[in-house]
Design a protein around this motif. Structure first.
Motif, PDB file in Angstrom:
ATOM      1  N   LEU A 157      -5.955  -3.765   2.427  1.00 48.82           N
ATOM      2  CA  LEU A 157      -5.141  -4.597   1.532  1.00 48.82           C
ATOM      3  C   LEU A 157      -3.668  -4.559   1.930  1.00 48.82           C
ATOM      4  CD1 LEU A 157      -6.864  -3.715  -1.851  1.00 48.82           C
ATOM      5  CD2 LEU A 157      -7.139  -5.810  -0.492  1.00 48.82           C
ATOM      6  N   LEU A 158      -3.185  -3.391   2.325  1.00 44.63           N
ATOM      7  CA  LEU A 158      -1.798  -3.289   2.794  1.00 44.63           C
ATOM      8  C   LEU A 158      -1.604  -4.088   4.078  1.00 44.63           C
ATOM      9  CD1 LEU A 158      -1.221   0.486   2.032  1.00 44.63           C
ATOM     10  CD2 LEU A 158      -0.001  -1.432   0.977  1.00 44.63           C
ATOM     11  N   ASN A 184      -1.218  -7.646   3.094  1.00 45.31           N
ATOM     12  CA  ASN A 184       0.143  -7.859   2.579  1.00 45.31           C
ATOM     13  C   ASN A 184       1.119  -8.052   3.732  1.00 45.31           C
ATOM     14  OD1 ASN A 184      -0.622  -7.596  -0.081  1.00 45.31           O
ATOM     15  ND2 ASN A 184       0.195  -5.527  -0.341  1.00 45.31           N
ATOM     16  N   SER A 185       0.998  -7.213   4.744  1.00 42.50           N
ATOM     17  CA  SER A 185       1.895  -7.285   5.894  1.00 42.50           C
ATOM     18  C   SER A 185       1.730  -8.607   6.646  1.00 42.50           C
ATOM     19  CB  SER A 185       1.625  -6.101   6.823  1.00 42.50           C
ATOM     20  OG  SER A 185       2.461  -6.130   7.939  1.00 42.50           O
ATOM     21  N   TYR A 223       0.598 -11.471   5.436  1.00 40.48           N
ATOM     22  CA  TYR A 223       1.121 -12.556   4.612  1.00 40.48           C
ATOM     23  C   TYR A 223       2.646 -12.598   4.686  1.00 40.48           C
ATOM     24  CZ  TYR A 223      -3.553 -12.622   2.474  1.00 40.48           C
ATOM     25  OH  TYR A 223      -4.902 -12.677   2.242  1.00 40.48           O
ATOM     26  N   ALA A 224       3.272 -11.437   4.628  1.00 47.65           N
ATOM     27  CA  ALA A 224       4.735 -11.376   4.685  1.00 47.65           C
ATOM     28  C   ALA A 224       5.253 -11.901   6.024  1.00 47.65           C
ATOM     29  CB  ALA A 224       5.219  -9.950   4.451  1.00 47.65           C
ATOM     30  N   ARG A 243       4.829 -15.908   3.632  1.00 43.36           N
ATOM     31  CA  ARG A 243       4.280 -16.166   2.307  1.00 43.36           C
ATOM     32  C   ARG A 243       4.862 -15.171   1.311  1.00 43.36           C
ATOM     33  NH1 ARG A 243      -1.386 -17.142   4.880  1.00 43.36           N
ATOM     34  NH2 ARG A 243      -1.095 -19.314   5.465  1.00 43.36           N
ATOM     35  N   THR A 244       5.241 -15.665   0.157  1.00 41.17           N
ATOM     36  CA  THR A 244       5.878 -14.801  -0.835  1.00 41.17           C
ATOM     37  C   THR A 244       4.981 -14.509  -2.029  1.00 41.17           C
ATOM     38  OG1 THR A 244       6.868 -16.720  -1.911  1.00 41.17           O
ATOM     39  CG2 THR A 244       8.189 -15.591  -0.238  1.00 41.17           C
ATOM     40  N   TRP A 277      -0.024 -11.417  -3.060  1.00 40.44           N
ATOM     41  CA  TRP A 277      -0.077 -10.109  -2.416  1.00 40.44           C
ATOM     42  C   TRP A 277      -0.754  -9.102  -3.331  1.00 40.44           C
ATOM     43  CZ3 TRP A 277       2.676  -6.259  -4.908  1.00 40.44           C
ATOM     44  CH2 TRP A 277       3.578  -6.695  -5.859  1.00 40.44           C
ATOM     45  N   PHE A 278      -1.157  -7.985  -2.748  1.00 42.04           N
ATOM     46  CA  PHE A 278      -1.843  -6.930  -3.494  1.00 42.04           C
ATOM     47  C   PHE A 278      -0.847  -5.853  -3.898  1.00 42.04           C
ATOM     48  CE2 PHE A 278      -4.920  -8.918  -0.734  1.00 42.04           C
ATOM     49  CZ  PHE A 278      -5.946  -9.194  -1.618  1.00 42.04           C
ATOM     50  N   ASP A 279      -0.871  -5.462  -5.153  1.00 41.48           N
ATOM     51  CA  ASP A 279       0.013  -4.413  -5.675  1.00 41.48           C
ATOM     52  C   ASP A 279      -0.604  -3.065  -5.298  1.00 41.48           C
ATOM     53  OD1 ASP A 279       1.980  -3.043  -6.987  1.00 41.48           O
ATOM     54  OD2 ASP A 279       1.192  -3.440  -8.989  1.00 41.48           O
ATOM     55  N   GLN A 321       2.027   2.237  -0.839  1.00 42.31           N
ATOM     56  CA  GLN A 321       1.869   2.585   0.581  1.00 42.31           C
ATOM     57  C   GLN A 321       1.114   3.896   0.767  1.00 42.31           C
ATOM     58  OE1 GLN A 321       2.744   0.936   3.462  1.00 42.31           O
ATOM     59  NE2 GLN A 321       3.369  -0.833   2.266  1.00 42.31           N
TER      60      GLN A 321
END
Length: 83
Positions: free
Chosen positions: A29-30, A33-34, A36-37, A41-42, A45-47, A50
């Motif tokens: 999932l992290l 997120n990376s 997508y960033a 993309r803003t 994302w997954f909360d 780290q």
């Protein structure tokens, strides 16, 4: 793949064992997120903390739940191509 390999080694696990763990799920999932960033993309994302990639208790708290998951996707492959 790189993060999964590195994190598995840090925890003394084989990569396959790591990837089926809560820490493996957190790492995946992290990684999304990376990606997508990097694509600019803003949203979506997954909360995920780290540290969940390396702390089993934190990972379990972040990804565990008692929800029933029913995968309704069909994955069909036609080896001769579309038809």
């Amino acid at each position: 793949m790189e993060s999964a390999t590195t994190n598995a080694r840090r925890l003394g696990l084989k990569r396959r064992e790591f990837l089926v763990s809560a820490c493996g799920a957190a790492t995946a999932l992290l990684g999304m997120n990376s990606a997508y960033a990097r694509a600019g993309r803003t949203g979506g994302w997954f909360d995920m903390p780290q540290l969940a990639a390396l702390e089993p208790e934190l990972a379990a708290a972040a990804v565990a739940g008692d929800e029933f998951i029913f995968d309704v996707q069909g994955h069909f492959v036609n080896p001769t191509g579309a038809g």
